[in-house]
Scaffold this active site. Structure first.
Site, PDB file in Angstrom:
ATOM      1  N   GLN A 107      50.952  32.238   0.949  1.00  0.00           N
ATOM      2  CA  GLN A 107      51.220  33.524   1.468  1.00  0.00           C
ATOM      3  C   GLN A 107      49.530  33.694   1.064  1.00  0.00           C
ATOM      4  O   GLN A 107      49.460  34.695   2.424  1.00  0.00           O
ATOM      5  CB  GLN A 107      51.348  34.300   0.127  1.00  0.00           C
ATOM      6  CG  GLN A 107      52.694  33.451  -0.180  1.00  0.00           C
ATOM      7  CD  GLN A 107      53.050  32.825  -1.602  1.00  0.00           C
ATOM      8  OE1 GLN A 107      52.017  32.050  -1.458  1.00  0.00           O
ATOM      9  NE2 GLN A 107      54.306  33.364  -2.400  1.00  0.00           N
TER      10      GLN A 107
ATOM     11  N   ASN B 188      50.656  36.792 -12.229  1.00  0.00           N
ATOM     12  CA  ASN B 188      50.255  36.733 -11.007  1.00  0.00           C
ATOM     13  C   ASN B 188      50.638  35.628 -10.152  1.00  0.00           C
ATOM     14  O   ASN B 188      51.111  34.957 -11.414  1.00  0.00           O
ATOM     15  CB  ASN B 188      49.468  37.682 -10.138  1.00  0.00           C
ATOM     16  CG  ASN B 188      49.388  37.424  -9.246  1.00  0.00           C
ATOM     17  OD1 ASN B 188      49.933  39.002  -8.608  1.00  0.00           O
ATOM     18  ND2 ASN B 188      48.314  37.485  -8.103  1.00  0.00           N
TER      19      ASN B 188
ATOM     20  N   ARG C 163      64.896  38.245  -8.774  1.00  0.00           N
ATOM     21  CA  ARG C 163      64.055  37.871  -8.965  1.00  0.00           C
ATOM     22  C   ARG C 163      63.904  38.569 -10.436  1.00  0.00           C
ATOM     23  O   ARG C 163      63.980  39.188 -11.214  1.00  0.00           O
ATOM     24  CB  ARG C 163      62.810  38.340  -7.863  1.00  0.00           C
ATOM     25  CG  ARG C 163      63.060  38.215  -6.577  1.00  0.00           C
ATOM     26  CD  ARG C 163      62.856  36.565  -6.314  1.00  0.00           C
ATOM     27  NE  ARG C 163      61.560  35.596  -6.970  1.00  0.00           N
ATOM     28  CZ  ARG C 163      60.151  36.034  -5.677  1.00  0.00           C
ATOM     29  NH1 ARG C 163      60.249  36.331  -5.209  1.00  0.00           N
ATOM     30  NH2 ARG C 163      59.489  35.827  -6.768  1.00  0.00           N
TER      31      ARG C 163
ATOM     32  N   ASP D 169      52.404  40.723 -10.918  1.00  0.00           N
ATOM     33  CA  ASP D 169      53.926  41.028 -11.105  1.00  0.00           C
ATOM     34  C   ASP D 169      54.293  41.963 -11.756  1.00  0.00           C
ATOM     35  O   ASP D 169      55.468  42.170 -11.564  1.00  0.00           O
ATOM     36  CB  ASP D 169      53.932  39.469 -10.379  1.00  0.00           C
ATOM     37  CG  ASP D 169      54.412  39.352  -9.249  1.00  0.00           C
ATOM     38  OD1 ASP D 169      53.565  38.598  -9.033  1.00  0.00           O
ATOM     39  OD2 ASP D 169      55.280  39.665  -7.903  1.00  0.00           O
TER      40      ASP D 169
ATOM     41  N   ARG E  79      59.093  39.359  -0.797  1.00  0.00           N
ATOM     42  CA  ARG E  79      58.630  38.593  -1.328  1.00  0.00           C
ATOM     43  C   ARG E  79      57.309  39.885  -1.519  1.00  0.00           C
ATOM     44  O   ARG E  79      56.817  40.737  -1.111  1.00  0.00           O
ATOM     45  CB  ARG E  79      57.629  37.871  -1.641  1.00  0.00           C
ATOM     46  CG  ARG E  79      57.304  36.687  -0.249  1.00  0.00           C
ATOM     47  CD  ARG E  79      55.972  37.730   0.606  1.00  0.00           C
ATOM     48  NE  ARG E  79      54.424  37.509  -0.389  1.00  0.00           N
ATOM     49  CZ  ARG E  79      54.331  38.076  -0.502  1.00  0.00           C
ATOM     50  NH1 ARG E  79      53.550  39.396   0.389  1.00  0.00           N
ATOM     51  NH2 ARG E  79      53.279  38.408  -1.343  1.00  0.00           N
ATOM     52  N   GLY E  80      56.428  39.271  -2.729  1.00  0.00           N
ATOM     53  CA  GLY E  80      55.357  40.776  -2.890  1.00  0.00           C
ATOM     54  C   GLY E  80      56.294  41.526  -4.005  1.00  0.00           C
ATOM     55  O   GLY E  80      57.279  42.689  -3.664  1.00  0.00           O
ATOM     56  N   ALA E  81      55.809  42.199  -5.496  1.00  0.00           N
ATOM     57  CA  ALA E  81      56.221  42.671  -6.630  1.00  0.00           C
ATOM     58  C   ALA E  81      56.331  44.277  -6.163  1.00  0.00           C
ATOM     59  O   ALA E  81      57.764  44.755  -6.019  1.00  0.00           O
ATOM     60  CB  ALA E  81      55.582  43.094  -7.738  1.00  0.00           C
TER      61      ALA E  81
END
Lengths: 312, 312
Positions: A155, A206, A50, A196, A4-6
């Site tokens: 997170q 985001n 995603r 994001d 995860r995390g763009a």
């Protein structure tokens, strides 16, 4: 949600495509046409995992674009692996540049609120929002961090706390609902988050909850900063309302570590992202520099950076 | 947190004082002076359990005030029990009146966002914020409820969901961070919450996260309603900044159902309440009617209600 995390999603997708190429090569020889067909199918599967982070499609298009078309299976796989490694190293370098540009916006003695995790764990390394904080501290500034726990996936409580504690950075976790209260009590200097997807209008998608942080910062006259690589800017998305918002499973809210929180069959909605309108954003920090209002000039400014093309 | 919700805390304190009187009576005869001394000590202990909700001290002062001073131990206990029962029944009647007054503010077809639990479980019955929703539905209006889960204690996900589902009311739980997003997408009609203390300025202390809901409602042009009995109004508190904010244990945030969420020894702050400034409040619904801006007249309006005194 393992990755995860763009930026990290983009990097992982590039490695995923390389893995797909290795699997195809292992299955035996095939025509260049068939190989490219299979790789495009693999890229489409990865892209569909995603919908919100634009770095995902960016990394896949970059990989396929740099691959060229004159390669056999094993060579294509090796080439895609090299491209993935380059995308990774390039992301770290971009995060370092984001950190350098953004550090100037963090005053000495600041208490910086952040939401979700836009750190080393969300990128190739260093981080975007947390990269700015790391760079400010590296410049000798004293910076304290307040981390929203970031429900439902926590997170902030888990990842941001872990990586900042590991670096010896002063971090305090709060429930998401406490952010506005700390701002009202004068305990926050500014807020910084990752992104994001940033639309041409500078509206920024985001992690869910970011909009609330931005509204609270705006109401209390505090700077609200977005830190992201240029690959997060999607000029093809006109405005925030055009960003597809991923709806994730209700169980992520209804259950925590497998323990049911809500009564049985309680309806739950779990949108993974929200959109912060450009008017609430004080600055967008990228590897090419800091962008500021008026946002009407934003697409032109982005185009004029030339968006350094990755070379392998 | 076994008893929570400002009105319920007041009712439980009144019963607690009666229990203390029964214990004193069982210990044998004592002078009226000694008895009153012990009861005042018991009231002080009960008052110290929670600093924010003013209903607590209101209920204790009301009980001691109505007790008189000419009673022996057993008679005092019976009298305090009767007073506690009267405070309880009185609270239910007040909640019903709050519901009637507030229902007019809820349009047919509304989707109403609420935070924490200001329902039957937080009061003697019917509820304050949820009482307004129940009364609107009883009037034949179609009302859907969106309940913030309300970290860290999850009163929305657990209590509000439970009591509304039990009544067959349409309720959907969301993470706290999703409230602003649903407002931005046009999916919320108005917000309604309870209160733990309303200052003379009309600034309102309520569960942490309420301020964020109010800021988001204000930014999206949506009504933000507060529903509370007159006992929640504390004219002795000039403004919100004067309300003591209870700081609760970090483990309520760091652990969920005994499972650790944050890395070991992560600093956590856990303020239990925040203050919503009067300028963000569209209306305050009480059993004496609906109060609206300009809030400069609020103390005078409250005084002119005569604050119906409880009679036993």
């Amino acid at each position: 949600m393992i990755v995860r995390g763009a930026p990290a999603i983009g990097i992982a997708a590039a490695f995923g495509l390389a893995l797909a190429a290795y699997r195809l090569a292992a299955a035996g020889p095939s025509s260049t046409e068939a190989l490219l067909h299979e790789l495009r199918a693999a890229a489409a599967r990865l892209a569909a995992t995603r919908p919100t982070a634009v770095n995902l499609s960016w990394a896949l298009e970059t990989s396929l674009g740099l691959l060229g078309d004159a390669l056999g299976g094993a060579a294509a796989a090796a080439r895609l692996e090299a491209i993935a490694l380059a995308i990774w190293r390039d992301d770290v370098a971009r995060c370092q540049a984001i950190g350098e540009h953004g550090a100037a916006l963090i005053p000495d003695g600041a208490t910086v609120l952040t939401h979700c995790n836009a750190g080393a764990l969300a990128t190739g390394g260093h981080g975007t929002a947390l990269g700015v904080i790391r760079s400010a501290i590296a410049q000798g500034k004293r910076v304290r961090v307040v981390a929203d726990e970031t429900r439902p996936f926590l997170q902030g409580a888990r990842l941001t706390a872990w990586e900042l504690l590991r670096d010896g950075i002063d971090v305090t976790v709060i429930p998401d609902g406490a952010a506005a209260h700390l701002m009202a009590r004068g305990q926050i200097t500014c807020a910084i988050v990752g992104a994001d997807r940033i639309a041409a209008s500078a509206d920024t998608a985001n992690k869910i909850g970011t909009l609330g942080v931005a509204l609270a910062a705006h109401a209390h006259g505090l700077p609200f900063l977005v830190a992201a690589p240029l690959s997060t800017v999607d000029l093809a998305t006109a405005r925030g309302g055009d960003v597809p918002i991923e709806e994730r499973p209700p169980t992520e809210v209804a259950e925590i570590m497998g323990i049911r929180m809500t009564p049985p069959s309680t309806p739950v909605v779990n949108p993974a992202f929200d959109v912060t309108p450009a008017r609430l954003i004080t600055a967008i920090v990228t590897e090419a520099g800091v962008f500021r209002p008026p946002w009407t000039n934003f697409p032109e400014q982005i185009r004029s950076t030339g968006r350094k093309i990755l070379t392998v």
